[in-house]
Motif scaffolding. Structure first.
Motif, mmCIF file in Angstrom:
data_model
loop_
_atom_site.group_PDB
_atom_site.id
_atom_site.type_symbol
_atom_site.label_atom_id
_atom_site.label_comp_id
_atom_site.label_asym_id
_atom_site.label_seq_id
_atom_site.Cartn_x
_atom_site.Cartn_y
_atom_site.Cartn_z
ATOM 1 N N CYS A 87 0.832 -1.210 0.000
ATOM 2 C CA CYS A 87 0.000 0.000 0.000
ATOM 3 C C CYS A 87 0.865 1.258 0.000
ATOM 4 O O CYS A 87 0.584 2.229 0.719
ATOM 5 N N GLU A 89 2.365 4.736 -0.476
ATOM 6 C CA GLU A 89 1.700 6.012 -0.740
ATOM 7 C C GLU A 89 2.277 6.705 -1.970
ATOM 8 O O GLU A 89 1.561 7.396 -2.686
ATOM 9 N N ASP A 90 3.581 6.548 -2.198
ATOM 10 C CA ASP A 90 4.229 7.107 -3.386
ATOM 11 C C ASP A 90 4.978 5.973 -4.077
ATOM 12 O O ASP A 90 5.954 5.440 -3.542
ATOM 13 N N ASN A 105 -0.108 -2.410 -6.530
ATOM 14 C CA ASN A 105 -0.168 -1.435 -5.443
ATOM 15 C C ASN A 105 -1.467 -0.641 -5.487
ATOM 16 O O ASN A 105 -2.112 -0.424 -4.455
ATOM 17 N N LEU A 106 -1.866 -0.220 -6.690
ATOM 18 C CA LEU A 106 -3.118 0.526 -6.826
ATOM 19 C C LEU A 106 -4.313 -0.334 -6.417
ATOM 20 O O LEU A 106 -5.238 0.142 -5.748
ATOM 21 N N ARG A 109 -4.367 -0.776 -2.558
ATOM 22 C CA ARG A 109 -4.851 0.432 -1.894
ATOM 23 C C ARG A 109 -6.357 0.592 -2.112
ATOM 24 O O ARG A 109 -7.089 0.943 -1.185
ATOM 25 N N THR A 117 -3.212 7.904 -4.592
ATOM 26 C CA THR A 117 -1.851 7.365 -4.555
ATOM 27 C C THR A 117 -0.943 8.280 -5.367
ATOM 28 O O THR A 117 -1.292 8.671 -6.486
ATOM 29 N N CYS A 123 -0.794 12.556 -8.876
ATOM 30 C CA CYS A 123 -1.673 11.943 -7.885
ATOM 31 C C CYS A 123 -2.693 11.103 -8.651
ATOM 32 O O CYS A 123 -3.514 11.633 -9.403
#
Length: 210
Positions: A87, A89-90, A105-106, A109, A117, A123
């Motif tokens: 997960c 964030e960047d 990852n997307l 999340r 994200t 973003c």
């Protein structure tokens, strides 16, 4: 209740900004072996997580997350990121930045209702098709005047950075919102305008005090 999905407005906003602490802790401390954990191509899911069990020539026998056994060419396997990047964030901070890692990852999340994200300067937003408590006045205060590294990913942070740059540098700023039909461009544009109105608005409906 809206037709496009249930409302989660009665839930803590923190869960939809940084994730539920217990869930995030479990994901980031999950067992990981760089010699066994890979991504493998899949006709339905595009990519799936697999654990390598044995090799025979160029063929690798793997067990997918769902329990199915698959045989994959060694050249088709892509490395998974360490669990600490679950997960993320960047995504530019991930060890491996390939298509499977980005999509995984997307998806991870999104499954945890984290719709924002970062990917470097961008973003990425995925339409949740439900109401989330992440646009309230309290959330606005959370992002007001904050750097990207100080708070979880959010459209408000991108807009606030542009606003602060405009104020400090006295130069026009632009925010580009792009995506396919139904991605949520109009809704996010509304959120941008609403945030600027709350942050930059003056008392008395815009009338300055004498």
């Amino acid at each position: 209740m809206p037709a496009y999905g249930p409302s989660l407005m009665d839930q803590p906003s923190e869960w939809f900004l940084a994730g539920k602490p217990d869930v995030m802790r479990a994901l980031k401390t999950a067992p990981y072996d760089p010699k066994k954990n890979f991504w493998a191509p899949d006709k339905k899911e595009i990519f799936v997580k697999v654990e390598a069990k044995s090799e025979k020539g160029d063929d690798v026998t793997c067990v997918a997350d769902g329990g199915a056994t698959v045989v994959v060419k060694k050249s088709k396997l892509l490395p998974q990121n360490p669990s600490k990047f679950a997960c993320a964030e960047d995504m530019v901070n991930m060890t491996f930045l390939h298509e499977a890692a980005v999509l995984g990852n997307l998806r991870e999340r999104y499954e945890n209702t984290l719709i924002y994200t970062y990917s470097g300067l961008f973003c990425v937003v995925i339409n949740p098709f439900k109401l989330l408590p992440i646009y309230t006045p309290n959330v606005v205060d959370t992002y007001r005047g904050k750097r990207r590294t100080e708070v979880p990913p959010h459209l408000f942070c991108v807009v606030d950075n542009a606003y602060q740059n405009m104020v400090s540098e006295r130069q026009c700023q632009s925010c580009l919102i792009t995506g396919e039909s139904g991605a949520g461009k109009t809704e996010n544009t509304k959120k941008v305008i609403a945030y600027l109105a709350m942050v930059a608005g003056t008392p008395g409906g815009g009338q300055e005090k004498k």
